[in-house]
Design a protein around this motif. Structure first.
Motif, short mmCIF file in Angstrom:
data_model
loop_
_atom_site.label_atom_id
_atom_site.label_comp_id
_atom_site.label_asym_id
_atom_site.label_seq_id
_atom_site.Cartn_x
_atom_site.Cartn_y
_atom_site.Cartn_z
N MET A 1 0.84 -1.20 0.00
CA MET A 1 0.00 0.00 0.00
C MET A 1 0.88 1.26 0.00
O MET A 1 1.80 1.36 0.80
N LYS A 2 0.53 2.19 -0.91
CA LYS A 2 1.28 3.44 -0.93
C LYS A 2 0.54 4.49 -0.10
O LYS A 2 -0.68 4.60 -0.20
N ILE A 3 1.29 5.27 0.67
CA ILE A 3 0.64 6.33 1.44
C ILE A 3 1.04 7.66 0.78
O ILE A 3 2.23 7.91 0.55
N SER A 4 0.04 8.48 0.52
CA SER A 4 0.35 9.71 -0.21
C SER A 4 1.03 10.73 0.71
O SER A 4 0.90 10.67 1.94
N ALA A 5 1.73 11.67 0.08
CA ALA A 5 2.45 12.69 0.85
C ALA A 5 1.48 13.52 1.69
O ALA A 5 1.77 13.86 2.83
N SER A 6 0.29 13.79 1.15
CA SER A 6 -0.63 14.65 1.92
C SER A 6 -1.15 13.90 3.15
O SER A 6 -1.32 14.49 4.21
#
Ligand SMILES: Cc1ncc(COP(=O)(O)O)c(C=O)c1O
Length: 463
Positions: A1-6
């Motif tokens: 799972m990728k976590i976004s910068a925001s």
């Protein structure tokens, strides 16, 4: 799972505040998020460039923070384009505690067992156990004795209930996770009180829900905001009875008016801990379609691991079909003991409430003495104060607290997006003398934070 910068930027909250270089504050705060379970294992962090942009800092700051996390094995940067969260083999290298006394755990809001009462209940349960020996022992929805006891518990709270409206679970957390897995699809919106119980946040985010927080203000629940937030949501999860962490109790007139316009999951784990008020009428008395969950963890003992769900037959059937994916039922002996204990609740509860009142008063007095600049409101029940700090230092306090002989759950654990850095939950579920020592140690920890010291320890889990 990728976590976004925001998302990471939101979780980081007020990381810029505090002593030391920016990269160190950033890596400290990221480490805390990993140890708290808010950044989950194997999740991919945003690139250095994206996070630097989202945070408005230089890429060097993020790069140095990531390198420090990689050096301490909190992220893995090998052979991957993105840094991936991991945990070092020993995430909490031992440091000499500044206090010589054993650690006092303020991260759990849970009372100790009523020992002799528990013993007697298990003795009787053991005598009754042979009644089940000619059956297979897999009672997916729970044994009828306990379902009858839970039905009586609801009847005692103004809600006539049949045993077939109850499913027994392994604690309320299991109930929550099962509900989340069954009723929430990835991307669904789930309305929550803000703040709320951290492991509920976890259950819903594990089901990949999008959480919609509705502020729970000191003057209570906002019916209008809940209605707006609930439009199109898959669920609303609320804790109206002696809310964790604030201890607030939803007044009867608010309960009656509340209508988020989506299915409602009501967590009544704390409902018996009514210190200054009569025990509230069960929420579903006004809202027959509500899905209610409950537990013996706070009124009797967390070690029983007994909880339940009260719902209509179509929901219970769906939950019952989903359940075998993770477990096939609750141990019979514990269920028989819980049935005896629930039926006898009115006998032992007054003693528990009396103690809680004394402990609540003791903690209040100690806090007033050592922290005159913190705001403590006395809740009518439950197990904790939701304290407002004079500065946004909750995570730093929680990180350094073990060095001063206490463990704490930082305010942001009870919310999303890094909120509540100015709050800390302080439970009064310990004896008064331990609470008094804990507050002295907390005062020493706060002095250390103000001096600019940094903690090295692992934050503990919460309940
Ligand atoms: C509001 C709330 N719900 C659920 C739980 C989990 O309870 P159980 O021990 O029954 O799993 C807790 C435990 O602290 C809680 O405070």
């Amino acid at each position: 799972m990728k976590i976004s910068a925001s998302v990471v930027a939101q979780m980081l909250g007020a990381w810029q505040v505090g002593p030391g270089p920016a990269h160190q504050r950033l890596s400290d705060r990221l480490r805390l998020l990993v140890l708290d379970g808010r950044l989950v294992l194997d999740a991919a962090l945003p690139s250095e460039r994206d996070l630097a942009l989202a945070l408005g800092v230089s890429r060097t700051t993020v790069g140095t923070a990531y390198r420090s996390l990689a050096d301490t094995q909190f992220i893995d940067t090998r052979a991957r384009s993105r840094a991936v969260i991991r945990l070092p083999d020993d995430p909490a290298p031992h440091r000499q505690a500044a206090s010589s006394s054993p650690t006092i755990d303020l991260s759990f809001a849970a009372p100790a067992a009523p020992g002799p009462i528990l013993h007697r209940a298990f003795d009787t349960a053991l005598e009754r156990l042979p009644r089940y020996f000619d059956r297979r022992g897999y009672e997916r929805d729970g044994v009828v004795e306990l379902r009858e006891s839970v039905a009586r518990w609801y009847a005692g709270r103004g809600l006539p209930t049949r045993p077939d409206q109850i499913m027994i679970t392994n604690g309320a957390q299991h109930a929550l996770a099962l509900i989340a897995r069954t009723l929430v699809r990835p991307g669904d919106r789930v309305v929550i009180d803000h703040p709320t119980y951290p492991h509920a946040i976890r259950a819903f985010t594990d089901a990949r829900a999008r959480l919609v927080p509705v502020a729970l203000e000191p003057d209570g629940w906002n019916v209008e905001q809940l209605r707006v937030a609930g439009r199109g949501a898959a669920l609303a999860y609320l804790i109206p009875d002696f809310h964790n962490p604030t201890g607030q109790c939803m007044p009867a007139h608010v309960r009656r008016r509340l209508d988020p316009g989506c299915p409602v999951v009501i967590d009544e784990t704390m409902a018996d801990l009514a210190i200054d008020l009569p025990r509230p009428v069960a929420f579903a008395a006004d809202h027959p379609d509500a899905i209610s969950i409950g537990s013996t963890s706070k009124s009797i003992w967390g070690g029983l691991r007994i909880g339940w769900i009260r719902a209509g037959s179509s929901i219970l059937t769906r939950l019952s079909r989903m359940r075998p994916g993770t477990d096939l039922g609750t141990p019979i002996l514990e269920q028989l003991a819980a049935s005896i204990l629930l039926d006898g609740l009115d006998t032992h509860l007054p003693d528990r409430i009396h103690r809680l009142r004394e402990q609540r008063d003791g903690l209040y007095a100690a806090l007033a003495q050592h922290f005159p600049d913190w705001t403590v409101s006395i809740p009518p029940g439950g197990l904790s104060f939701w304290v407002v700090l004079d500065q946004p230092i909750s995570s730093r306090l929680a990180a350094i607290a073990p060095d001063y002989g206490i463990t704490l759950a930082a305010g942001p654990r009870f919310g999303i997006g890094g909120a509540f850095e100015r709050h800390v939950r302080l439970p009064y579920s310990l004896p008064v003398d331990e609470l008094a020592s804990a507050v002295e140690q907390l005062a020493a920890a706060r002095r250390a934070v103000v001096r600019g010291e940094r903690g090295k320890h692992e934050p503990s889990t919460v309940a």
